[in-house]
Enzyme design. Structure first.
Site, PDB file in Angstrom:
ATOM      1  N   PRO A  47      42.961  31.449  39.605  1.00 41.04           N
ATOM      2  CA  PRO A  47      43.338  32.043  38.313  1.00 41.04           C
ATOM      3  C   PRO A  47      43.199  33.553  38.398  1.00 41.04           C
ATOM      4  O   PRO A  47      42.133  34.063  38.755  1.00 41.04           O
ATOM      5  CB  PRO A  47      42.319  31.437  37.337  1.00 41.04           C
ATOM      6  CG  PRO A  47      41.135  31.087  38.189  1.00 41.04           C
ATOM      7  CD  PRO A  47      41.685  30.721  39.536  1.00 41.04           C
ATOM      8  N   CYS A 134      34.261  35.601  36.197  1.00 41.68           N
ATOM      9  CA  CYS A 134      34.764  36.979  36.117  1.00 41.68           C
ATOM     10  C   CYS A 134      33.603  37.972  36.048  1.00 41.68           C
ATOM     11  O   CYS A 134      32.763  37.889  35.151  1.00 41.68           O
ATOM     12  CB  CYS A 134      35.665  37.151  34.902  1.00 41.68           C
ATOM     13  SG  CYS A 134      36.349  38.831  34.767  1.00 41.68           S
ATOM     14  N   HIS A 203      32.634  30.240  43.875  1.00 40.99           N
ATOM     15  CA  HIS A 203      32.929  31.522  44.513  1.00 40.99           C
ATOM     16  C   HIS A 203      31.617  32.000  45.122  1.00 40.99           C
ATOM     17  O   HIS A 203      30.672  32.303  44.399  1.00 40.99           O
ATOM     18  CB  HIS A 203      33.445  32.520  43.479  1.00 40.99           C
ATOM     19  CG  HIS A 203      33.968  33.784  44.080  1.00 40.99           C
ATOM     20  ND1 HIS A 203      34.832  34.627  43.416  1.00 40.99           N
ATOM     21  CD2 HIS A 203      33.760  34.355  45.290  1.00 40.99           C
ATOM     22  CE1 HIS A 203      35.125  35.659  44.186  1.00 40.99           C
ATOM     23  NE2 HIS A 203      34.480  35.518  45.330  1.00 40.99           N
ATOM     24  N   ASN A 238      35.835  29.166  47.226  1.00 43.02           N
ATOM     25  CA  ASN A 238      36.615  30.378  46.984  1.00 43.02           C
ATOM     26  C   ASN A 238      35.948  31.556  47.700  1.00 43.02           C
ATOM     27  O   ASN A 238      34.775  31.819  47.489  1.00 43.02           O
ATOM     28  CB  ASN A 238      36.690  30.627  45.475  1.00 43.02           C
ATOM     29  CG  ASN A 238      37.476  31.869  45.084  1.00 43.02           C
ATOM     30  OD1 ASN A 238      37.285  32.408  44.006  1.00 43.02           O
ATOM     31  ND2 ASN A 238      38.368  32.336  45.933  1.00 43.02           N
ATOM     32  N   GLY A 239      36.716  32.241  48.575  1.00 38.20           N
ATOM     33  CA  GLY A 239      36.185  33.434  49.227  1.00 38.20           C
ATOM     34  C   GLY A 239      36.335  33.429  50.735  1.00 38.20           C
ATOM     35  O   GLY A 239      36.216  32.397  51.390  1.00 38.20           O
ATOM     36  N   ASN A 240      36.654  34.618  51.308  1.00 38.27           N
ATOM     37  CA  ASN A 240      36.727  34.848  52.762  1.00 38.27           C
ATOM     38  C   ASN A 240      37.959  34.244  53.431  1.00 38.27           C
ATOM     39  O   ASN A 240      37.892  33.841  54.592  1.00 38.27           O
ATOM     40  CB  ASN A 240      35.482  34.316  53.481  1.00 38.27           C
ATOM     41  CG  ASN A 240      34.214  35.057  53.119  1.00 38.27           C
ATOM     42  OD1 ASN A 240      34.227  35.936  52.267  1.00 38.27           O
ATOM     43  ND2 ASN A 240      33.116  34.704  53.755  1.00 38.27           N
TER      44      ASN A 240
END
Length: 446
Positions: A47, A134, A203, A238-240
């Site tokens: 998102p 966020c 995340h 989520n990430g990398n």
């Protein structure tokens, strides 16, 4: 390192005032059934405000995305303002034959307002997600996203409200960030599941890791969460992610069900392409990709896809524009009111430039993708011609992004070592307490 108090491992956090109790085992099972129904998607568009609107979702699906999230929508505005709803969702959003599977994300801090917002998207998506990740200043000001991380009662009640009021009619999922404290991160994740979240997206960065301080997501922490959550939990990491093989590596290393990408997807939707080694899908030419994307945007109803096109052009062309500042200048002139004819002139400029490049006699050599050696972080960098979409490595204080990785890895290694030692001490303490308890019981019985 100061040892932090441990919260109970099998109960809801003491500060939480429960709305309604969820059968966690049944909820986790329902989440798994939903995941299977959606086709067990492994490649997920994150998102993103001004980033994951209809047009970009459609182009991302063509390049391998299997599940997409909408941009974050403000629950209060969405619930109260029809004009706001019509601006961000048109009849093509969530269309069964065009834009599924789709999860619509809301930010919220009031369970009742969130429920009213969610009711408006029943039938237009496969689930709704609550943004608890966020880290931006606007989220702090608006009291949502990662700035609810310490308000576990509110987090629980937001998820629980949708889970109990809408049930299977519209499942609820959650996207969260982590704490430096692994135990606290685990309890936070469990809280979301206890409240009724069907999917959990982790995340692997803290709230402070943003902008110039983004750093690397901690896969070891994420793996720890994966291994200690209830069996069957639908778990998205989520990430990398830079390249398609990073997705496969993430699934293997962490054991997650799916991998979500934001920045890598914005730079190159080909990050999701795992069906073949087709260079035109993995690292598409900027001219052909932008023509394809432009045609999709023209076909989209509503105004959002067109409004966001300028932003996407800048993000996807970050390695191309420094070489062709005339194109950058023309993109900068575009506004939300620019006509498609004006936008197409910029597309034609790119097509002419790349066409000239491909007239060079040694283009086969110039257009090669070179794969580098395996890096400390587990993956391999690629050398990609600037006229092809590719990851963008931002500089921090003048230092190239690739050069920052070593320091980030060292920081993660040190934090991981500290947390593993802390977990081991807690484990020993629990064992000692259990042994003392058994000893006392034995003395009483004798």
């Amino acid at each position: 390192m100061t040892e932090q108090a441990e919260t109970p491992t099998n109960t809801i956090h003491p500060s939480v005032t429960k709305e309604k109790t969820i059968n966690v085992e049944a909820s986790v099972k329902a989440g798994r059934l939903l995941f299977n129904k959606l086709g067990q998607p492994q490649r997920v568009v994150a998102p993103m405000v001004d980033g994951s609107e209809l047009g970009w979702r459609l182009i991302s699906r063509r390049y391998g995305a299997q599940l997409c999230y909408s941009p974050m929508l403000h629950s209060r505005l969405f619930s109260q303002d029809k004009k706001f709803r019509d601006q961000f969702l048109c009849e093509m959003d969530g269309h069964p034959e065009l834009d599924r599977p789709l999860i619509i994300q809301f930010c919220a801090n009031d369970p009742d307002v969130l429920l009213e917002a969610a009711k408006h998207v029943v039938g237009k998506c496969d689930a709704v997600d609550i943004n608890f990740g966020c880290p931006q200043g606007i989220a702090k000001k608006g009291h949502y996203g990662s700035f609810l991380m310490e308000e576990w009662d509110l987090v629980y009640n937001l998820i629980n409200k949708l889970a109990t009021e809408l049930g299977d009619q519209l499942p609820v999922t959650a996207k969260i960030r982590v704490f430096d404290d692994w135990s606290k991160s685990l309890e936070y994740a469990k809280l979301c599941l206890n409240a009724g979240a069907k999917f959990l997206t982790i995340h692997g960065r803290t709230r402070e890791m943003k902008g110039q301080r983004t750093g690397l997501a901690n896969w070891k922490l994420v793996k720890y969460l994966r291994e200690n959550l209830p069996e069957g939990t639908v778990f998205i990491s989520n990430g990398n992610i830079l390249y398609p093989d990073d997705i496969e590596r993430c699934i293997e290393d962490i054991g997650c069900d799916a991998v979500m990408s934001a920045e890598a997807n914005l730079s190159n939707p080909g990050v999701f392409w795992t069906k073949s080694n087709d260079k035109e899908k993995l690292f598409p030419r900027v001219d052909r990709f932008m023509r394809e994307y432009f045609d999709i945007v023209k076909s989209c109803k509503g105004t959002e896809s067109k409004r966001c096109m300028k932003t996407h052009m800048f993000k996807a062309l970050k390695t191309f524009l420094p070489h062709h500042t005339d194109v950058r200048a023309e993109i900068a002139k575009l506004t939300k009111n620019s006509s498609f004819e004006e936008i197409e002139k910029v597309i034609v400029m790119m097509e002419n430039i790349v066409e000239d490049i491909f007239k060079k006699e040694n283009i086969e050599e110039l257009d090669k993708i070179n794969i580098g050696e395996k890096q400390e972080w587990g993956g391999r960098y690629r050398e990609v011609p600037y006229w092809r979409l590719q990851p963008f490595f931002r500089k921090v204080d003048g230092i190239e992004g690739k050069d920052l990785v070593k320091g980030a890895l060292e920081e993660i290694a040190e934090k991981t070592k500290q947390q593993e030692a802390l977990l081991e001490r807690k484990k020993r303490k629990l064992q000692e307490n259990e042994d003392d308890h058994h000893t006392k019981l034995h003395k009483v019985s004798t």
